[in-house]
Design a protein around this motif. Structure first.
Motif, PDB file in Angstrom:
ATOM      1  N   SER A  65       0.852  -1.184   0.000  1.00 59.10           N
ATOM      2  CA  SER A  65       0.000   0.000   0.000  1.00 59.10           C
ATOM      3  C   SER A  65       0.888   1.234   0.000  1.00 59.10           C
ATOM      4  O   SER A  65       2.089   1.161   0.263  1.00 59.10           O
ATOM      5  N   GLY A  66       0.266   2.350  -0.305  1.00 57.74           N
ATOM      6  CA  GLY A  66       1.068   3.560  -0.382  1.00 57.74           C
ATOM      7  C   GLY A  66       0.297   4.780   0.017  1.00 57.74           C
ATOM      8  O   GLY A  66      -0.899   4.711   0.363  1.00 57.74           O
ATOM      9  N   HIS A  67       1.019   5.867  -0.058  1.00 52.91           N
ATOM     10  CA  HIS A  67       0.406   7.143   0.299  1.00 52.91           C
ATOM     11  C   HIS A  67       1.215   8.248  -0.368  1.00 52.91           C
ATOM     12  O   HIS A  67       2.428   8.127  -0.526  1.00 52.91           O
ATOM     13  N   GLN A  68       0.508   9.306  -0.741  1.00 50.09           N
ATOM     14  CA  GLN A  68       1.202  10.506  -1.204  1.00 50.09           C
ATOM     15  C   GLN A  68       0.731  11.686  -0.369  1.00 50.09           C
ATOM     16  O   GLN A  68      -0.464  11.840  -0.115  1.00 50.09           O
ATOM     17  N   PHE A  69       1.676  12.489   0.037  1.00 48.20           N
ATOM     18  CA  PHE A  69       1.395  13.624   0.909  1.00 48.20           C
ATOM     19  C   PHE A  69       1.214  14.900   0.088  1.00 48.20           C
ATOM     20  O   PHE A  69       1.578  14.943  -1.085  1.00 48.20           O
ATOM     21  N   PRO A  70       0.652  15.946   0.710  1.00 48.43           N
ATOM     22  CA  PRO A  70       0.442  17.194  -0.045  1.00 48.43           C
ATOM     23  C   PRO A  70       1.700  17.770  -0.657  1.00 48.43           C
ATOM     24  O   PRO A  70       1.631  18.498  -1.648  1.00 48.43           O
ATOM     25  N   ASN A  71       2.867  17.480  -0.073  1.00 51.22           N
ATOM     26  CA  ASN A  71       4.115  17.998  -0.658  1.00 51.22           C
ATOM     27  C   ASN A  71       4.656  17.062  -1.752  1.00 51.22           C
ATOM     28  O   ASN A  71       5.794  17.225  -2.189  1.00 51.22           O
ATOM     29  N   TYR A  72       3.840  16.098  -2.173  1.00 47.68           N
ATOM     30  CA  TYR A  72       4.123  15.132  -3.251  1.00 47.68           C
ATOM     31  C   TYR A  72       5.035  13.989  -2.831  1.00 47.68           C
ATOM     32  O   TYR A  72       5.225  13.057  -3.614  1.00 47.68           O
ATOM     33  N   SER A  73       5.616  14.042  -1.638  1.00 46.18           N
ATOM     34  CA  SER A  73       6.409  12.907  -1.192  1.00 46.18           C
ATOM     35  C   SER A  73       5.502  11.693  -1.020  1.00 46.18           C
ATOM     36  O   SER A  73       4.265  11.830  -0.936  1.00 46.18           O
ATOM     37  N   SER A  74       6.109  10.526  -0.964  1.00 41.29           N
ATOM     38  CA  SER A  74       5.304   9.306  -0.956  1.00 41.29           C
ATOM     39  C   SER A  74       5.924   8.260  -0.049  1.00 41.29           C
ATOM     40  O   SER A  74       7.126   8.284   0.231  1.00 41.29           O
TER      41      SER A  74
END
Lengths: 114, 109
Positions: A65-74
């Protein structure tokens, strides 16, 4: 201008544990893709994130699973680790706005599951 | 059959030789990338092609869209060119990359 940065560079985990890998894209890039590369093979697409959502997914189980944050990091998370998850995990970033933009890769995170 | 096939899998050359690595693909693509991977794992993008030919220093990449084939050429090869060269395609149906298995190039002095 830093390129794509990944952390950690190397890690060892035990079967059944969970791992989180991190990626900061190149400045100005808004799309992050994750790839798994087993020894001696070409990378395999895991998934891609854009605007904090999973946009595409490869043939990997839900343990990935993954995630991307508002600053585009992941982040890439892998649960219930198996020996077969041992691989180099690569993060690639690009800018979705223009067709066919160059992709930049990080140095990768080497995961060993014992 | 893989969507992206590279040949040869392994290639050993003497310094100064002209090198060719081939890539064939079976899907419609929007772009093809040639990548270089050193033993540490990091990947560097050498070329991105959607048609024709590109040249950068001693490296030349060509693509024939009708034949679904691309080649990477290295002129006057050098030991520092030793690396794995990977062909990757971006399909017309999305932005994900599909990779070939790579070509391990070793250039001996």
């Amino acid at each position: 201008d830093a390129g794509v940065t990944q952390s950690p560079t190397h890690l060892i985990k035990t079967r059944g544990q969970q791992v989180t890998l991190r990626c900061s894209p190149k400045s100005g890039h808004d799309t992050v893709s994750w790839y798994q590369q087993a020894l001696g093979q070409g990378p395999q697409f895991i998934f891609q994130y854009y605007e904090e959502e999973e946009r595409q997914r490869g043939n990997f189980p839900d343990r990935f699973s993954g995630h991307q944050f508002p600053n585009y990091s992941s982040e890439l998370n892998v649960n219930a680790l198996l020996l077969g998850d041992s691989a180099l995990y690569l993060c690639a970033s690009s800018f979705t706005g223009a067709f066919g933009n160059t992709i930049y890769f990080g140095e990768g995170s080497w995961l060993t599951v014992v | 059959k893989n969507e992206v096939e590279q040949s040869p899998q392994n290639l050993t050359a003497q310094e100064g030789e002209f090198i060719t690595i081939n890539c064939s693909y079976s899907v419609g693509i929007s772009a093809l990338h040639w990548l270089q991977q050193h033993p540490g794992g990091g990947i560097v993008s050498l070329f991105m092609l959607s048609s024709g030919k590109k040249k950068h220093g001693r490296l030349i990449a060509t693509i024939n869209i009708q034949e679904k084939h691309s080649s990477l050429h290295i002129t006057a090869s050098h030991p520092r060119d030793s690396a794995v060269y990977i062909c990757a395609v971006r399909s017309t149906s999305g932005s994900r990359l599909t990779f070939g298995e790579g070509t391990q190039l070793t250039v001996n002095p």
